[in-house]
Design a protein around this motif. Structure first.
Motif, PDB file in Angstrom:
ATOM      1  N   LEU A 114       0.848  -1.200   0.000  1.00  0.00           N
ATOM      2  CA  LEU A 114       0.000   0.000   0.000  1.00  0.00           C
ATOM      3  C   LEU A 114       0.877   1.241   0.000  1.00  0.00           C
ATOM      4  O   LEU A 114       1.761   1.385   0.852  1.00  0.00           O
ATOM      5  CB  LEU A 114      -0.898  -0.014   1.251  1.00  0.00           C
ATOM      6  N   ARG A 115       0.642   2.142  -0.949  1.00  0.00           N
ATOM      7  CA  ARG A 115       1.386   3.406  -0.968  1.00  0.00           C
ATOM      8  C   ARG A 115       1.000   4.246   0.245  1.00  0.00           C
ATOM      9  O   ARG A 115      -0.182   4.414   0.557  1.00  0.00           O
ATOM     10  CB  ARG A 115       1.101   4.192  -2.236  1.00  0.00           C
ATOM     11  N   SER A 130       1.506   7.357  11.338  1.00  0.00           N
ATOM     12  CA  SER A 130       1.055   6.802  12.604  1.00  0.00           C
ATOM     13  C   SER A 130       1.035   5.285  12.610  1.00  0.00           C
ATOM     14  O   SER A 130       0.593   4.679  13.586  1.00  0.00           O
ATOM     15  CB  SER A 130      -0.356   7.326  12.940  1.00  0.00           C
ATOM     16  N   VAL A 131       1.493   4.666  11.518  1.00  0.00           N
ATOM     17  CA  VAL A 131       1.546   3.202  11.461  1.00  0.00           C
ATOM     18  C   VAL A 131       2.884   2.748  12.026  1.00  0.00           C
ATOM     19  O   VAL A 131       3.941   3.173  11.559  1.00  0.00           O
ATOM     20  CB  VAL A 131       1.365   2.691  10.022  1.00  0.00           C
ATOM     21  N   ALA A 157      13.281  -1.603  11.508  1.00  0.00           N
ATOM     22  CA  ALA A 157      14.471  -0.813  11.192  1.00  0.00           C
ATOM     23  C   ALA A 157      14.292   0.641  11.604  1.00  0.00           C
ATOM     24  O   ALA A 157      15.250   1.318  11.993  1.00  0.00           O
ATOM     25  CB  ALA A 157      14.785  -0.907   9.702  1.00  0.00           C
ATOM     26  N   THR A 158      13.061   1.120  11.539  1.00  0.00           N
ATOM     27  CA  THR A 158      12.771   2.489  11.957  1.00  0.00           C
ATOM     28  C   THR A 158      12.724   2.602  13.471  1.00  0.00           C
ATOM     29  O   THR A 158      13.358   3.475  14.073  1.00  0.00           O
ATOM     30  CB  THR A 158      11.428   2.947  11.358  1.00  0.00           C
ATOM     31  N   ARG A 218      11.298   5.864   7.365  1.00  0.00           N
ATOM     32  CA  ARG A 218      10.152   5.026   7.031  1.00  0.00           C
ATOM     33  C   ARG A 218      10.002   4.931   5.514  1.00  0.00           C
ATOM     34  O   ARG A 218      10.043   5.928   4.808  1.00  0.00           O
ATOM     35  CB  ARG A 218       8.865   5.627   7.602  1.00  0.00           C
ATOM     36  N   PRO A 219       9.809   3.713   5.008  1.00  0.00           N
ATOM     37  CA  PRO A 219       9.586   3.566   3.564  1.00  0.00           C
ATOM     38  C   PRO A 219       8.246   4.154   3.167  1.00  0.00           C
ATOM     39  O   PRO A 219       7.305   4.197   3.975  1.00  0.00           O
ATOM     40  CB  PRO A 219       9.627   2.055   3.349  1.00  0.00           C
ATOM     41  N   ARG A 220       8.142   4.565   1.928  1.00  0.00           N
ATOM     42  CA  ARG A 220       6.919   5.211   1.450  1.00  0.00           C
ATOM     43  C   ARG A 220       5.905   4.209   0.920  1.00  0.00           C
ATOM     44  O   ARG A 220       4.818   4.602   0.479  1.00  0.00           O
ATOM     45  CB  ARG A 220       7.241   6.244   0.365  1.00  0.00           C
TER      46      ARG A 220
END
Length: 510
Positions: free
Chosen positions: A139-140, A150-151, A156-157, A164-166
């Motif tokens: 999901l983008r 907020s997820v 790794a973060t 955070r990856p997009r």
């Protein structure tokens, strides 16, 4: 009771239990979700795949999978046995497909087949091709707008500070899709940093709860009921010790907010519990911060204990490996750390393809005494404090078995899961010439699985087996339908999604 506010349904927790919140909101009920931490997703958000073990669901049917519910139930019952009620097992196996059908009516949700072999390949009707398992499609982040930040996760973060990856994948994608679905309903509210602290009972019925945010306590009336899906208590060292859960809070993969407040609130009002000494186990590679983190997908190496002796099928499903390690620890046969021994094929870095918490610079592991290198096996044994002759004999025996292609000692490679990461080839890979390496391992868990005993509608039960009106449980707040085993990848998240959904359906009838 003087209520500060009222809703139809209160949901504690924001992992797979969001399915219950989504179902209730979609069916027209007012819903409040309270999440104790500052991010949504719970342990589900840390799942690399976000998988759901739902045999014969619509995604699988469209792919032409020839499975049957009878076969799936035969497998599940053979593995779980009579440790949990037969009707609870049947509900899980047979009703998961209907949840996917329900969710796919909303374009917020999308799933795909991700083959993942059942974890007991020799059990009757095991699905060796893994086609009882689906995952959410990526999901983008921009589809979620402000909610994307907020997820929870990825690891790794949260542990290493990576950006955070997009694109949300795995468990984060599942949480993101539930949040996307909930955003369509103004009758649903989401509240971070808000912990359920106390359940209110009036005339034998749970009518609401007291929640706490920044020291302020708020009484929320829940006209239909409350769904507790707030994760396990793996982060609470005192509760782990009280119930005899092996391992430590430091080494769990659950988020810091999973400390059992929902469990304790329900126990206080008479809820019964089961499986409180259980967790979803795994080997854990020890990182420089001292924490052992869930690791799988080994492309080489072997495990040895403090005596320099091999003691387990390293390629078996992680919960089965974890349980064997715990049994060995209880008998005194194995102490922590144990060691992965490997050759120089991957250099100093262990042949572990899925560490979940990414590895940092090798020199940090070496400085912490977690990774060692030597030119000979005898020298390596001295560095890790195990008998040299025993380690030499162990490696020679392992190489002999690898050359034969069959592990007579521990059965490595005998089941489909063992070969899942080697494209069907034997995972027995002999150690070549030096230098040789050793990496320290411990025991980790994906959360506790003991919790509130429920019926097939997810209603929480008393010790006498009577439902507590107005109270439901799902996910790791609920005593696991799988009992003391882990039948297949996607079982924990699948049970959380299903039983929170069933709870919402039951609430609709109140």
């Amino acid at each position: 009771m003087n209520w500060d506010e009222e809703v139809d349904v209160l949901v504690a927790g924001s992992g797979g239990g969001l399915c219950g919140a989504y179902t209730a909101a979609r069916e027209g009920l007012t819903v409040a979700v309270v999440e104790a931490t500052g991010e949504f997703g719970g342990t589900t958000a840390y799942s690399g795949g976000g998988g759901l073990w739902f045999p014969c669901n619509p995604v699988l049917r469209r792919a032409g999978v020839d499975d049957t519910l009878d076969d799936a139930l035969t497998y599940f019952r053979a593995v779980v046995g009579d440790r949990t009620p037969a009707e609870l097992q049947e509900t899980y196996v047979c009703r998961g497909g209907a949840v996917i059908e329900y969710l796919e009516q909303d374009d917020s949700f999308s799933f795909e087949v991700f083959p993942w072999p059942d974890y007991f390949g020799k059990a009757p009707k095991a699905r060796l091709d893994g086609k009882r398992h689906i995952v959410p499609t990526p999901l983008r982040a921009d589809r979620l707008g402000a909610l994307s930040d907020s997820v929870r996760g990825p690891l790794a973060t949260d542990r290493l500070g990576a950006e955070r990856p997009r694109t949300l994948i795995g468990g984060r994608a599942l949480i993101g899709r539930f949040l996307l679905g909930l955003s369509k309903y103004p009758n649903a509210s989401l509240r971070l940093n808000t912990a359920l602290d106390e359940l209110i009972v009036e005339d034998g019925t749970v009518t609401g709860a007291v929640v706490e945010r920044e020291g302020v306590r708020t009484a929320i009336r829940a006209r239909r009921g409350i769904i507790l899906a707030a994760g396990g208590f793996e982060g609470n060292e005192e509760l782990r010790e009280r119930y005899g859960v092996p391992g430590t809070a430091r080494d769990t993969m659950g988020p810091w907010g999973n400390v059992g407040r929902a469990h304790q609130a329900a126990i206080t009002i008479g809820a019964d519990t089961d499986l409180m000494d259980q967790a979803w186990w795994s080997p854990g590679m020890i990182h420089p911060d001292g924490r052992a983190a869930f690791a799988l997908w080994f492309t080489g190496g072997l495990f040895v204990n403090q005596d320099g002796v091999r003691f387990v099928d390293e390629s078996a499903p992680y919960d089965r490996v974890g349980r064997e390690i715990i049994d060995q620890m209880r008998s005194g046969a194995t102490t922590l750390p144990y060691w992965m021994i490997y050759d120089d094929t991957t250099g100093v870095v262990p042949p572990v393809q899925a560490t979940n918490v990414p590895m940092v610079e090798p020199e940090k592991y070496e400085a912490a005494g977690l990774w060692h290198t030597a030119q000979t096996i005898e020298q390596l044994a001295a560095l890790i404090g195990v008998p040299g002759q025993a380690l030499v004999a162990t490696v020679e025996r392992f190489n002999e078995l690898a050359e034969r292609g069959h592990d007579e000692d521990f059965g490595r490679g005998d089941e489909a899961y063992d070969r899942a990461f080697s494209e069907g080839r034997s995972p027995l890979v002999p150690l070549g010439a030096g230098p040789y390496h050793a990496a320290a391992f411990g025991i980790s868990d994906l959360g506790t699985k003991g919790g509130l005993r429920t019926d097939v509608a997810a209603r929480v039960l008393t010790a006498s087996g009577e439902p507590i009106p107005g109270l439901y449980a799902a996910g790791n707040t609920m005593a696991a339908v799988s009992g003391t085993v882990y039948p297949g990848g996607g079982n924990p998240i699948g049970a959380s999604v299903l039983f929170s959904h069933l709870a919402a359906l039951d609430l609709l009838a109140r």
